[in-house]
Motif scaffolding. Structure first.
Motif, PDB file in Angstrom:
ATOM      1  N   SER A  87      48.962  26.843  -8.322  1.00 11.62           N
ATOM      2  CA  SER A  87      47.567  27.190  -7.998  1.00 11.62           C
ATOM      3  C   SER A  87      46.767  26.017  -7.458  1.00 11.62           C
ATOM      4  CB  SER A  87      46.868  27.736  -9.251  1.00 11.62           C
ATOM      5  OG  SER A  87      46.739  26.710 -10.232  1.00 11.62           O
ATOM      6  N   THR A  88      47.270  24.797  -7.636  1.00  8.42           N
ATOM      7  CA  THR A  88      46.474  23.634  -7.222  1.00  8.42           C
ATOM      8  C   THR A  88      47.374  22.434  -6.953  1.00  8.42           C
ATOM      9  OG1 THR A  88      44.564  22.244  -7.779  1.00  8.42           O
ATOM     10  CG2 THR A  88      46.021  22.848  -9.601  1.00  8.42           C
ATOM     11  N   LEU A  89      46.719  21.316  -6.673  1.00  7.53           N
ATOM     12  CA  LEU A  89      47.446  20.081  -6.370  1.00  7.53           C
ATOM     13  C   LEU A  89      48.198  19.542  -7.595  1.00  7.53           C
ATOM     14  CD1 LEU A  89      47.133  17.997  -3.798  1.00  7.53           C
ATOM     15  CD2 LEU A  89      46.000  16.585  -5.510  1.00  7.53           C
ATOM     16  N   LEU A 116      34.205  17.656  -9.528  1.00  8.87           N
ATOM     17  CA  LEU A 116      34.215  18.805  -8.619  1.00  8.87           C
ATOM     18  C   LEU A 116      35.619  19.033  -8.058  1.00  8.87           C
ATOM     19  CD1 LEU A 116      30.913  18.092  -6.639  1.00  8.87           C
ATOM     20  CD2 LEU A 116      31.312  19.994  -8.236  1.00  8.87           C
ATOM     21  N   GLY A 117      36.132  20.268  -8.155  1.00 10.19           N
ATOM     22  CA  GLY A 117      37.489  20.585  -7.690  1.00 10.19           C
ATOM     23  C   GLY A 117      38.501  19.995  -8.660  1.00 10.19           C
ATOM     24  N   THR A 118      38.372  20.393  -9.907  1.00 10.88           N
ATOM     25  CA  THR A 118      39.119  19.705 -10.971  1.00 10.88           C
ATOM     26  C   THR A 118      40.613  20.009 -10.967  1.00 10.88           C
ATOM     27  OG1 THR A 118      38.885  19.041 -13.295  1.00 10.88           O
ATOM     28  CG2 THR A 118      38.867  21.397 -12.862  1.00 10.88           C
ATOM     29  N   ALA A 139      34.482  21.449 -12.630  1.00  9.32           N
ATOM     30  CA  ALA A 139      34.226  22.656 -11.836  1.00  9.32           C
ATOM     31  C   ALA A 139      35.381  22.923 -10.881  1.00  9.32           C
ATOM     32  CB  ALA A 139      32.930  22.487 -11.055  1.00  9.32           C
ATOM     33  N   GLU A 140      35.683  24.191 -10.676  1.00  7.48           N
ATOM     34  CA  GLU A 140      36.808  24.559  -9.811  1.00  7.48           C
ATOM     35  C   GLU A 140      36.549  25.949  -9.232  1.00  7.48           C
ATOM     36  OE1 GLU A 140      39.881  23.187  -8.691  1.00  7.48           O
ATOM     37  OE2 GLU A 140      39.962  25.145  -7.703  1.00  7.48           O
ATOM     38  N   LYS A 141      36.922  26.143  -7.966  1.00  7.74           N
ATOM     39  CA  LYS A 141      36.690  27.429  -7.303  1.00  7.74           C
ATOM     40  C   LYS A 141      37.817  28.430  -7.586  1.00  7.74           C
ATOM     41  CE  LYS A 141      35.780  29.314  -2.697  1.00  7.74           C
ATOM     42  NZ  LYS A 141      35.789  28.986  -1.264  1.00  7.74           N
ATOM     43  N   SER A 166      33.101  27.299 -10.104  1.00  5.63           N
ATOM     44  CA  SER A 166      31.999  27.035  -9.175  1.00  5.63           C
ATOM     45  C   SER A 166      32.539  26.660  -7.797  1.00  5.63           C
ATOM     46  CB  SER A 166      31.115  25.891  -9.706  1.00  5.63           C
ATOM     47  OG  SER A 166      30.019  25.680  -8.838  1.00  5.63           O
ATOM     48  N   ASP A 167      31.856  27.167  -6.776  1.00  3.94           N
ATOM     49  CA  ASP A 167      32.144  26.794  -5.391  1.00  3.94           C
ATOM     50  C   ASP A 167      31.300  25.527  -5.127  1.00  3.94           C
ATOM     51  OD1 ASP A 167      32.314  26.488  -2.673  1.00  3.94           O
ATOM     52  OD2 ASP A 167      31.832  28.574  -2.198  1.00  3.94           O
ATOM     53  N   TRP A 168      31.936  24.365  -5.220  1.00  2.78           N
ATOM     54  CA  TRP A 168      31.238  23.071  -5.276  1.00  2.78           C
ATOM     55  C   TRP A 168      30.048  23.178  -6.231  1.00  2.78           C
ATOM     56  CZ3 TRP A 168      35.124  20.598  -4.595  1.00  2.78           C
ATOM     57  CH2 TRP A 168      35.941  20.648  -3.482  1.00  2.78           C
ATOM     58  N   PHE A 169      28.795  22.975  -5.743  1.00  2.00           N
ATOM     59  CA  PHE A 169      27.673  22.969  -6.688  1.00  2.00           C
ATOM     60  C   PHE A 169      27.073  24.367  -6.921  1.00  2.00           C
ATOM     61  CE2 PHE A 169      27.675  18.604  -5.087  1.00  2.00           C
ATOM     62  CZ  PHE A 169      27.455  17.864  -6.243  1.00  2.00           C
ATOM     63  N   SER A 182      34.947  13.380  -7.371  1.00  2.00           N
ATOM     64  CA  SER A 182      35.713  14.458  -6.753  1.00  2.00           C
ATOM     65  C   SER A 182      36.897  13.908  -5.965  1.00  2.00           C
ATOM     66  CB  SER A 182      34.825  15.283  -5.801  1.00  2.00           C
ATOM     67  OG  SER A 182      35.563  16.396  -5.306  1.00  2.00           O
ATOM     68  N   ASN A 183      38.001  14.608  -6.089  1.00  2.00           N
ATOM     69  CA  ASN A 183      39.128  14.431  -5.181  1.00  2.00           C
ATOM     70  C   ASN A 183      39.249  15.756  -4.430  1.00  2.00           C
ATOM     71  OD1 ASN A 183      41.516  13.920  -3.871  1.00  2.00           O
ATOM     72  ND2 ASN A 183      42.807  14.233  -5.664  1.00  2.00           N
ATOM     73  N   PRO A 184      38.434  15.925  -3.379  1.00  3.19           N
ATOM     74  CA  PRO A 184      38.364  17.228  -2.707  1.00  3.19           C
ATOM     75  C   PRO A 184      39.494  17.368  -1.681  1.00  3.19           C
ATOM     76  CG  PRO A 184      36.907  15.696  -1.624  1.00  3.19           C
ATOM     77  CD  PRO A 184      37.565  14.930  -2.734  1.00  3.19           C
TER      78      PRO A 184
END
Ligand SMILES: C[S@@+](CC[C@H](N)C(=O)[O-])C[C@H]1O[C@@H](n2cnc3c(N)ncnc32)[C@H](O)[C@@H]1O
Length: 277
Positions: A87-89, A116-118, A139-141, A166-169, A182-184
């Protein structure tokens, strides 16, 4: 029956891996549910049939390119064992520099921190484990990644982290943070590396951003001042050729005291800026 030692000699079955020996050790230790050092203590141990079948299957999937971390379901980050999935990095060692920098930037006294984008929760959980007095909002989308971060939080028993969708903020309740990290996603969609190695098995939504990889950093920087306490810091990871562009984005957002930090290879991989006092 095949022994541990014989299985560790099967590196030729992973011709495309640049870490074949390590891959064999990690996968074998995973199947045998032992630490890697055990393999060297018991080289003559003969695998049971079911252990051998399981190891052969993992080796086949590794030879097809699947990341070792997806095969074992875990990855070490900042000495924490994190569950990982598609699902993610998969957390990278590079990102430990961001954790190190964040720890050095802020006092150990209570701080309000936003990640942000945890993803797996890597950064938030590492910071929270080092600084019990900090309150970290992660926070994570992606709902799947969010669930993964929450599982990691629970299994590490870190009560000073809260995980939020959350979608960013956009869904962050109005408040002030001393530090936003953040590591976006920051890879350009045309980057040929996206077709190579482990990243082929990671979601594009965790890797790729529009506008030559800078679109998400632009959104984060533009909104961050509204969520930073006076003098609070925004710290982001980015590609090694993006530092000048990120500094310009931070300046456009009204941040001050902007600087980039280099990794141990001398490449500018982090940029930080402060909100005005
Ligand atoms: C490069 S990964 C970093 C994951 C983790 N922080 C780490 O360092 O290992 C970027 C993360 O940002 C998340 N993401 C992408 N777009 C997002 C958005 N609009 N709002 C919140 N998170 C987002 C992705 O789902 C992914 O988990």
């Amino acid at each position: 029956m095949i022994t541990v030692q014989q299985n560790l000699r099967r590196g030729g079955e992973l011709p495309d891996s640049d870490s074949a020996r390590l891959d064999l050790e990690v996968l074998l230790a995973h199947v045998l549910e032992r630490p890697r050092t055990w393999l060297y203590t018991w080289p003559e141990y003969e695998l049971s049939q079911s252990e051998q079948v399981q190891f052969d299957e993992l080796l086949r999937r590794r030879a097809a390119g699947e990341p070792v971390a997806h095969l074992t379901g875990e990855r070490e980050f900042w000495s924490l064992s994190l569950q990982v999935d598609a699902s993610t990095l998969i957390p990278r060692p590079d990102t430990e520099l961001l954790v190190e920098t964040a720890l050095a930037l802020c006092p150990v006294t209570p701080q309000r921190v936003l990640d942000l984008g945890t993803g797996t929760g890597a950064i938030a959980l590492a910071l929270a484990s080092e600084r019990p007095a900090w309150q970290v909002l992660a926070a994570e989308k992606s709902p799947d990644a969010l669930a993964l971060a929450e599982r990691n939080r629970v299994s590490l028993g870190l009560d000073n982290v809260r995980v939020i969708e959350s979608d960013w903020f956009a869904q962050i309740p109005p408040q002030s943070f001393d530090l936003i990290v953040s590591n976006p996603p920051y890879i350009d969609a045309a980057d040929p590396h996206l077709g190579q190695g482990d990243v082929r098995f990671e979601p594009r939504s965790a890797l790729v951003a529009d506008r030559e990889g800078l679109a998400d950093i632009e959104v984060i920087a533009a909104t961050a001042p509204a969520f930073l306490a006076p003098g609070g810091c925004l710290l982001v990871e980015h590609g090694w050729q993006q530092a000048a562009a990120v500094r310009a984005i931070f300046a456009d957002a009204g941040l001050v005291s902007i600087e980039s930090r280099r990794d141990y290879g001398g490449r500018e991989r982090l940029t930080l800026g402060r909100s005005q006092c």
